[in-house]
Enzyme design. Structure first.
Site, short mmCIF file in Angstrom:
data_model
loop_
_atom_site.label_atom_id
_atom_site.label_comp_id
_atom_site.label_asym_id
_atom_site.label_seq_id
_atom_site.Cartn_x
_atom_site.Cartn_y
_atom_site.Cartn_z
N LYS A 71 0.84 -1.05 -0.11
CA LYS A 71 0.16 0.00 0.06
C LYS A 71 0.91 1.18 0.19
CE LYS A 71 -4.12 -2.11 2.33
NZ LYS A 71 -3.70 -3.49 1.93
N ASP A 105 -1.76 -2.02 -3.94
CA ASP A 105 -3.27 -2.14 -3.70
C ASP A 105 -3.84 -0.87 -3.84
OD1 ASP A 105 -3.03 -4.85 -2.60
OD2 ASP A 105 -2.72 -4.18 -0.52
N GLN A 134 -10.86 -0.26 -8.30
CA GLN A 134 -11.98 -0.84 -7.64
C GLN A 134 -13.29 -0.35 -8.36
OE1 GLN A 134 -10.86 2.22 -4.89
NE2 GLN A 134 -10.32 0.76 -3.18
N ARG A 155 -5.43 -5.07 -11.59
CA ARG A 155 -6.15 -5.95 -10.72
C ARG A 155 -7.43 -5.16 -10.48
NH1 ARG A 155 -4.72 -5.82 -4.96
NH2 ARG A 155 -2.81 -7.27 -5.29
N LYS A 158 -14.01 -5.10 -6.60
CA LYS A 158 -15.28 -4.49 -6.13
C LYS A 158 -14.75 -3.15 -5.28
CE LYS A 158 -18.36 -8.14 -6.64
NZ LYS A 158 -19.69 -8.79 -6.18
N GLY A 159 -13.91 -3.20 -4.41
CA GLY A 159 -13.80 -2.31 -3.54
C GLY A 159 -14.13 -2.41 -2.01
N THR A 200 -11.89 -11.66 -7.39
CA THR A 200 -13.20 -11.53 -6.87
C THR A 200 -13.44 -12.86 -6.54
OG1 THR A 200 -15.61 -11.18 -7.37
CG2 THR A 200 -14.06 -11.87 -9.05
N HIS A 201 -14.32 -13.06 -5.38
CA HIS A 201 -14.99 -14.47 -5.01
C HIS A 201 -16.16 -14.76 -5.62
CE1 HIS A 201 -12.56 -12.64 -1.94
NE2 HIS A 201 -11.78 -13.67 -2.20
N ARG A 262 -12.18 -5.06 7.30
CA ARG A 262 -12.55 -5.05 6.15
C ARG A 262 -13.42 -6.36 5.69
NH1 ARG A 262 -8.14 -1.24 5.29
NH2 ARG A 262 -6.71 -2.91 4.75
N ARG A 263 -12.76 -7.42 6.07
CA ARG A 263 -13.14 -8.81 5.57
C ARG A 263 -14.63 -8.99 6.56
NH1 ARG A 263 -9.33 -7.83 3.15
NH2 ARG A 263 -11.17 -6.64 1.96
P1 FDA Z 1 -18.97 -10.08 -3.01
O1 FDA Z 1 -18.70 -9.30 -1.76
O2 FDA Z 1 -19.99 -9.78 -3.84
O3 FDA Z 1 -18.72 -11.64 -2.50
C1 FDA Z 1 -18.80 -12.70 -3.45
C2 FDA Z 1 -18.81 -13.85 -2.33
O4 FDA Z 1 -17.66 -14.21 -1.90
C3 FDA Z 1 -19.84 -13.79 -1.07
O5 FDA Z 1 -21.10 -14.16 -1.45
C4 FDA Z 1 -19.10 -14.67 -0.17
O6 FDA Z 1 -19.45 -16.10 -0.59
C5 FDA Z 1 -17.64 -14.62 -0.65
N1 FDA Z 1 -17.03 -13.41 -0.05
C6 FDA Z 1 -16.60 -12.39 -0.14
N2 FDA Z 1 -16.12 -11.32 0.88
C7 FDA Z 1 -16.00 -12.32 1.89
C8 FDA Z 1 -15.58 -12.27 3.32
N3 FDA Z 1 -15.01 -11.32 3.81
N4 FDA Z 1 -15.62 -13.44 3.98
C9 FDA Z 1 -16.12 -14.60 3.51
N5 FDA Z 1 -16.67 -14.81 2.45
C10 FDA Z 1 -16.58 -13.65 1.43
N6 FDA Z 1 -10.26 -3.98 -2.23
C11 FDA Z 1 -9.78 -2.75 -2.18
O7 FDA Z 1 -10.48 -1.85 -1.97
N7 FDA Z 1 -8.37 -2.43 -2.52
C12 FDA Z 1 -7.74 -3.51 -2.87
O8 FDA Z 1 -6.46 -3.43 -3.14
C13 FDA Z 1 -8.12 -4.94 -2.90
N8 FDA Z 1 -7.31 -6.07 -3.28
C14 FDA Z 1 -7.95 -7.01 -3.16
C15 FDA Z 1 -6.91 -8.19 -3.74
C16 FDA Z 1 -7.37 -9.51 -3.85
C17 FDA Z 1 -6.68 -10.56 -4.19
C18 FDA Z 1 -9.08 -9.53 -3.65
C19 FDA Z 1 -9.55 -10.96 -4.06
C20 FDA Z 1 -9.87 -8.72 -3.16
C21 FDA Z 1 -9.08 -7.47 -3.13
N9 FDA Z 1 -9.99 -6.43 -2.57
C22 FDA Z 1 -9.51 -5.23 -2.50
C23 FDA Z 1 -11.21 -6.54 -1.68
C24 FDA Z 1 -12.50 -6.42 -2.77
O9 FDA Z 1 -12.42 -5.04 -3.07
C25 FDA Z 1 -13.65 -7.09 -1.98
O10 FDA Z 1 -13.76 -6.20 -0.92
C26 FDA Z 1 -13.66 -8.40 -1.76
O11 FDA Z 1 -13.00 -9.14 -2.61
C27 FDA Z 1 -15.44 -9.01 -1.69
O12 FDA Z 1 -15.88 -8.74 -3.07
P2 FDA Z 1 -16.15 -9.82 -3.86
O13 FDA Z 1 -15.68 -9.57 -5.35
O14 FDA Z 1 -15.57 -11.23 -3.52
O15 FDA Z 1 -17.68 -10.12 -3.98
#
Ligand code: FDA
Length: 281
Positions: A71, A105, A134, A155, A158-159, A200-201, A262-263
């Site tokens: 960061k 990041d 993001q 990368r 979503k944010g 993303t997940h 955040r998680r």
């Molecule tokens: P969404 O939030 O819609 O989640 C989809 C599904 O994933 C959920 O239904 C659940 O099953 C699972 N899931 C998601 N989050 C979970 C959690 N915390 N615990 C358990 N299950 C969960 N953000 C940012 O602002 N700056 C950054 O630099 C980064 N860097 C980054 C790197 C990497 C490798 C990843 C995967 C993510 C980031 N992020 C990030 C975080 C990102 O912005 C976002 O907040 C999370 O990935 C959750 O969003 P999803 O895209 O997973 O979708």
């Protein structure tokens, strides 16, 4: 620390290397992140940079397949751009020496433009760096277009920060809509040397990427998927088995609280799990 252990490898660089080795054995690469942000002293930023240099040496020595992620606020951007750039140049030069890659990041919106500026300045001299953008920010489509005038690694996520509705999409539907638009842009730009990492997940987003890549005949070597340590990693391993490039983002260190919060915010079930463990209900 035990509370965060689902999402954080441990306190030391060795714990991150051990976690990287495990994900490597499952066919995935690792991205190692030394936890820390909003550093307000030059000494603190220098120490964080020194930790990253040590981490790069460990990655090299132990021959794990891993990049690093950092960061800009950890590297001293809140003190001055020059301090931040000096630290980043040291890390980028060390990484280049070993052929290793650095992800930047993206933090809260107060730092978006400054992060882009620092990244833009460094990419003149270093090709081994990539930047996170993001999808929840309204500005991101424009930022992508601007940055994609030259080849770069991006990368897309979503944010994860709390942002005001004046600059960020508020609903999941709107964020997902913008994410789809960015995925399309990134897949289209891959023929112009843009290398996207989809972080993303979200199953719908993963399927969208796979579908578009197939439609546009973009091969598996031209993009990658990234997920966070402790979240859907079996799903990522399955994607690796299908031949996709996959990376697990593995944080370590003592400053785990902001990352952990955040998680927790991302999923209410995490909060119930935490409360059950704290109060043993
Ligand atoms: P969404 O939030 O819609 O989640 C989809 C599904 O994933 C959920 O239904 C659940 O099953 C699972 N899931 C998601 N989050 C979970 C959690 N915390 N615990 C358990 N299950 C969960 N953000 C940012 O602002 N700056 C950054 O630099 C980064 N860097 C980054 C790197 C990497 C490798 C990843 C995967 C993510 C980031 N992020 C990030 C975080 C990102 O912005 C976002 O907040 C999370 O990935 C959750 O969003 P999803 O895209 O997973 O979708």
């Amino acid at each position: 620390m035990f509370l965060a252990s689902r999402f954080v490898a441990g306190k030391t660089a060795d714990s991150a290397i051990a976690a990287a080795r495990k994900v490597n054995a499952q066919g995935m690469s690792a991205i190692l992140d030394y936890l820390g942000e909003d550093v307000t002293s030059a000494d603190g930023a220098e120490k964080a940079a020194a930790e990253y240099i040590k981490l790069l040496q460990l990655i090299h020595e132990h021959k794990v397949r891993a990049a690093i992620s950092l960061k800009v606020s950890q590297m001293g951007l809140l003190i001055s751009s020059d301090i931040c750039l000096d630290n980043l140049r040291l890390i980028a030069a060390e990484a280049a020496r070993y052929g290793l890659f650095i992800w930047f990041d993206m933090e809260g919106s107060v730092l978006t433009q400054k992060t882009i500026d620092v990244f833009d300045a460094l990419r003149q001299d270093y090709k081994n760096i990539g930047l996170c953008l993001q999808a929840y920010l309204v500005r991101t489509g424009g930022d992508f277009d601007q940055l994609a005038r030259k080849p770069f690694h991006v990368r897309l996520c979503k944010g994860a920060y709390k942002e005001p509705p004046t600059i960020a999409y508020g609903s999941k539907t709107a964020v997902d809509g913008n994410f789809r638009m960015l995925i399309q842009k990134a897949i289209d730009a891959s023929s112009r040397g843009v290398y996207p990492a989809f972080a993303t997940h979200d199953t719908q987003m993963l399927d969208h990427v796979r579908r578009l890549a197939q439609e546009k005949k973009v091969g598996e070597a031209n993009f990658e998927f990234q997920m966070l340590y402790g979240i859907q990693n079996q799903r990522l391993a399955a994607l690796a088995k299908e031949g996709y490039r996959t990376n697990v983002y593995i944080p370590y260190g003592s400053h785990w609280l902001p990352y952990f919060i955040r998680r927790l915010r991302e999923r209410k079930e995490n909060l119930y799990f935490l409360l059950r463990n704290v109060f043993r209900v």
